[in-house]
Motif scaffolding. Structure first.
Motif, PDB file in Angstrom:
ATOM      1  N   LYS A   3       7.776   7.784   6.350  1.00 32.37           N
ATOM      2  CA  LYS A   3       8.093   6.361   6.293  1.00 32.37           C
ATOM      3  C   LYS A   3       7.100   5.669   5.361  1.00 32.37           C
ATOM      4  O   LYS A   3       5.899   5.626   5.649  1.00 32.37           O
ATOM      5  N   PRO A   4       7.561   5.155   4.221  1.00 29.51           N
ATOM      6  CA  PRO A   4       6.647   4.412   3.363  1.00 29.51           C
ATOM      7  C   PRO A   4       6.339   3.037   3.946  1.00 29.51           C
ATOM      8  O   PRO A   4       7.207   2.385   4.527  1.00 29.51           O
ATOM      9  N   ILE A   5       5.110   2.599   3.821  1.00 35.26           N
ATOM     10  CA  ILE A   5       4.723   1.236   4.173  1.00 35.26           C
ATOM     11  C   ILE A   5       4.568   0.466   2.872  1.00 35.26           C
ATOM     12  O   ILE A   5       3.808   0.869   1.986  1.00 35.26           O
ATOM     13  N   LEU A   6       5.300  -0.617   2.754  1.00 35.64           N
ATOM     14  CA  LEU A   6       5.330  -1.391   1.517  1.00 35.64           C
ATOM     15  C   LEU A   6       4.568  -2.701   1.701  1.00 35.64           C
ATOM     16  O   LEU A   6       4.462  -3.218   2.806  1.00 35.64           O
ATOM     17  N   LYS A   7       4.078  -3.205   0.583  1.00 33.09           N
ATOM     18  CA  LYS A   7       3.327  -4.458   0.624  1.00 33.09           C
ATOM     19  C   LYS A   7       3.717  -5.330  -0.558  1.00 33.09           C
ATOM     20  O   LYS A   7       3.972  -4.832  -1.655  1.00 33.09           O
ATOM     21  N   ILE A   8       3.766  -6.628  -0.315  1.00 30.84           N
ATOM     22  CA  ILE A   8       3.951  -7.596  -1.392  1.00 30.84           C
ATOM     23  C   ILE A   8       3.042  -8.789  -1.113  1.00 30.84           C
ATOM     24  O   ILE A   8       3.120  -9.406  -0.052  1.00 30.84           O
ATOM     25  N   ASP A   9       2.166  -9.093  -2.058  1.00 27.79           N
ATOM     26  CA  ASP A   9       1.213 -10.201  -1.901  1.00 27.79           C
ATOM     27  C   ASP A   9       0.543 -10.449  -3.249  1.00 27.79           C
ATOM     28  O   ASP A   9       0.921  -9.832  -4.256  1.00 27.79           O
ATOM     29  N   PRO A  10      -0.448 -11.342  -3.331  1.00 19.84           N
ATOM     30  CA  PRO A  10      -1.091 -11.590  -4.628  1.00 19.84           C
ATOM     31  C   PRO A  10      -1.707 -10.334  -5.258  1.00 19.84           C
ATOM     32  O   PRO A  10      -1.710 -10.196  -6.493  1.00 19.84           O
ATOM     33  N   SER A  11      -2.195  -9.406  -4.437  1.00 14.85           N
ATOM     34  CA  SER A  11      -2.836  -8.211  -4.996  1.00 14.85           C
ATOM     35  C   SER A  11      -1.838  -7.282  -5.680  1.00 14.85           C
ATOM     36  O   SER A  11      -2.216  -6.466  -6.530  1.00 14.85           O
ATOM     37  N   THR A  12      -0.552  -7.393  -5.337  1.00 13.54           N
ATOM     38  CA  THR A  12       0.481  -6.572  -5.983  1.00 13.54           C
ATOM     39  C   THR A  12       1.241  -7.374  -7.042  1.00 13.54           C
ATOM     40  O   THR A  12       2.263  -6.903  -7.550  1.00 13.54           O
ATOM     41  N   ASN A  13       0.733  -8.587  -7.356  1.00 12.15           N
ATOM     42  CA  ASN A  13       1.395  -9.494  -8.298  1.00 12.15           C
ATOM     43  C   ASN A  13       2.829  -9.824  -7.872  1.00 12.15           C
ATOM     44  O   ASN A  13       3.706 -10.028  -8.717  1.00 12.15           O
ATOM     45  N   GLY A  14       3.030  -9.868  -6.567  1.00 13.24           N
ATOM     46  CA  GLY A  14       4.340 -10.244  -6.070  1.00 13.24           C
ATOM     47  C   GLY A  14       5.400  -9.179  -6.242  1.00 13.24           C
ATOM     48  O   GLY A  14       6.600  -9.459  -6.126  1.00 13.24           O
ATOM     49  N   ILE A  37       6.780  -5.210  -5.031  1.00 11.69           N
ATOM     50  CA  ILE A  37       6.702  -4.324  -3.873  1.00 11.69           C
ATOM     51  C   ILE A  37       5.950  -3.066  -4.260  1.00 11.69           C
ATOM     52  O   ILE A  37       6.285  -2.389  -5.233  1.00 11.69           O
ATOM     53  N   ASP A  38       4.911  -2.746  -3.496  1.00 13.41           N
ATOM     54  CA  ASP A  38       4.080  -1.586  -3.771  1.00 13.41           C
ATOM     55  C   ASP A  38       3.988  -0.714  -2.520  1.00 13.41           C
ATOM     56  O   ASP A  38       3.943  -1.223  -1.401  1.00 13.41           O
ATOM     57  N   VAL A  39       3.977   0.596  -2.706  1.00 13.71           N
ATOM     58  CA  VAL A  39       3.798   1.524  -1.594  1.00 13.71           C
ATOM     59  C   VAL A  39       2.303   1.654  -1.330  1.00 13.71           C
ATOM     60  O   VAL A  39       1.551   2.094  -2.194  1.00 13.71           O
ATOM     61  N   ILE A  40       1.869   1.259  -0.132  1.00 12.55           N
ATOM     62  CA  ILE A  40       0.435   1.311   0.169  1.00 12.55           C
ATOM     63  C   ILE A  40       0.070   2.455   1.103  1.00 12.55           C
ATOM     64  O   ILE A  40      -1.108   2.795   1.238  1.00 12.55           O
ATOM     65  N   ASP A  41       1.075   3.040   1.747  1.00 15.00           N
ATOM     66  CA  ASP A  41       0.786   4.170   2.634  1.00 15.00           C
ATOM     67  C   ASP A  41       2.087   4.910   2.922  1.00 15.00           C
ATOM     68  O   ASP A  41       3.184   4.365   2.735  1.00 15.00           O
ATOM     69  N   LYS A  42       1.960   6.155   3.367  1.00 17.17           N
ATOM     70  CA  LYS A  42       3.115   6.958   3.754  1.00 17.17           C
ATOM     71  C   LYS A  42       2.764   7.633   5.071  1.00 17.17           C
ATOM     72  O   LYS A  42       1.773   8.362   5.139  1.00 17.17           O
ATOM     73  N   VAL A  43       3.568   7.362   6.083  1.00 24.01           N
ATOM     74  CA  VAL A  43       3.244   7.789   7.444  1.00 24.01           C
ATOM     75  C   VAL A  43       4.426   8.546   8.034  1.00 24.01           C
ATOM     76  O   VAL A  43       5.581   8.176   7.816  1.00 24.01           O
ATOM     77  N   ARG A  44       4.130   9.587   8.779  1.00 26.58           N
ATOM     78  CA  ARG A  44       5.202  10.311   9.461  1.00 26.58           C
ATOM     79  C   ARG A  44       5.635   9.542  10.713  1.00 26.58           C
ATOM     80  O   ARG A  44       4.786   9.146  11.513  1.00 26.58           O
ATOM     81  N   THR A  45       6.884   9.320  10.859  1.00 27.73           N
ATOM     82  CA  THR A  45       7.578   8.629  11.955  1.00 27.73           C
ATOM     83  C   THR A  45       7.475   7.105  11.834  1.00 27.73           C
ATOM     84  O   THR A  45       6.441   6.554  11.430  1.00 27.73           O
ATOM     85  N   GLU A  46       8.551   6.465  12.203  1.00 31.82           N
ATOM     86  CA  GLU A  46       8.612   5.006  12.170  1.00 31.82           C
ATOM     87  C   GLU A  46       7.617   4.393  13.149  1.00 31.82           C
ATOM     88  O   GLU A  46       6.985   3.375  12.852  1.00 31.82           O
ATOM     89  N   LYS A  47       7.482   5.005  14.314  1.00 35.81           N
ATOM     90  CA  LYS A  47       6.581   4.468  15.333  1.00 35.81           C
ATOM     91  C   LYS A  47       5.156   4.354  14.809  1.00 35.81           C
ATOM     92  O   LYS A  47       4.479   3.339  15.004  1.00 35.81           O
ATOM     93  N   LYS A  48       4.676   5.395  14.111  1.00 39.67           N
ATOM     94  CA  LYS A  48       3.325   5.369  13.563  1.00 39.67           C
ATOM     95  C   LYS A  48       3.204   4.349  12.441  1.00 39.67           C
ATOM     96  O   LYS A  48       2.174   3.684  12.298  1.00 39.67           O
TER      97      LYS A  48
END
Length: 281
Positions: free
Chosen positions: A185-196, A198-209
């Motif tokens: 499950k990729p965790i995505l981020k959008i904020d000033p640090s990504t210049n608005g 969508i950036d992948v900031i982490d990849k985690v096994r299972t949705e719950k985690k």
């Protein structure tokens, strides 16, 4: 008040809701099976969800020229001299530039507020801009004051159906393929640090985690501080409400809201997506 606040339907407001707040709104477009719909006017969020359930693959586009021209005329005829545009992130859409050109054609001054976000956080920023406009601040000062708050905001996203993000170019084919193959499950981020963007900031096994990590990250930022946290979802209310309750326990001084991911954004995230947006005071 000489300055009008203009946003787009990426903020999740309906035209009627925007009118009640005193915010001008222009609809983005949803294109499905070669037919273009104006978001919030002839397609609702639930309409879009139903199309996704039927395996449709809608696309989105910025407001059409006619709707932009119409809203600018309304603003000028209401006696405003300036406009502060609060569109969804320029990293996702060129709506801000289209607003600027339409305002200039109507003889209105224009200032763009780059919020590096969309959905409920975009609406939150539009409300802040309106508050400063009601205090009589100039369009430039409105932007400066809200920008001070934008730096303390972010959106974290846990999608379940990444094919929509891949199709829209929000995820690379390599990342999407790896996520499917390894059940990551990729965790995505959008904020000033990504210049608005969508950036992948982490990849985690299972949705719950993945959701647990996102909740931890948000609560680590907010902690006992005041702020606003928005738990938004695309057709998975019970999951969102559980997350909302967990955050309320861990961030007792924050205002924690729960809402739908609007149609034009759900077209990219797909169904069963959770996002947490926040602005720390």
């Amino acid at each position: 008040m000489k300055t009008a606040i203009l946003t787009d339907s990426g903020c999740g407001l309906t035209p009627q809701q925007a009118k009640e707040y005193g915010i001008y709104l222009v609809p983005l477009q949803v294109i499905d099976e070669n037919v273009s719909y104006q978001d919030g006017l002839d397609m609702t969020t639930e309409d879009l969800y139903e199309r996704l359930r039927q395996q449709h693959t809608p696309k989105t586009s910025m407001p059409n020229g006619e709707s932009l021209e119409k809203v600018m005329k309304e603003i000028r005829e209401a006696g405003y001299e300036d406009v502060v545009g609060v569109p969804l992130s320029s990293g996702l859409s060129s709506t801000g530039n289209a607003m600027r050109m339409a305002a200039e054609e109507e003889g209105l001054g224009f200032a763009l507020l780059e919020t590096y976000t969309t959905c409920d956080l975009q609406f939150h920023n539009a409300k802040l801009a309106l508050e400063f406009a009601q205090q009589g601040l100039s369009k430039e000062d409105i932007v400066k004051e809200v920008e001070k708050k934008v730096v303390n905001s972010a959106s974290l996203i846990v999608p379940n159906d990444i094919q929509h993000l891949k199709r829209g170019g929000r995820l690379t084919p390599v990342t999407a393929a790896a996520a499917n193959l390894l059940k990551i499950k990729p965790i995505l981020k959008i904020d000033p640090s990504t210049n608005g963007r969508i950036d992948v900031i982490d990849k985690v096994r299972t949705e719950k985690k993945a959701i647990s990590k996102v909740v931890d990250d948000v609560c680590d930022v907010i902690k006992d501080a005041q702020g606003d946290i928005f738990v938004i979802h695309s057709d998975c209310l019970s999951k969102a409400e559980e997350i909302q309750e967990e955050i309320r326990k861990r961030c007792p001084n924050a205002n924690v809201h729960c809402n739908l991911i609007c149609a034009v954004i759900s077209a990219h995230t797909g169904l069963d997506c959770i996002a947490i947006q926040y602005m720390k005071k």
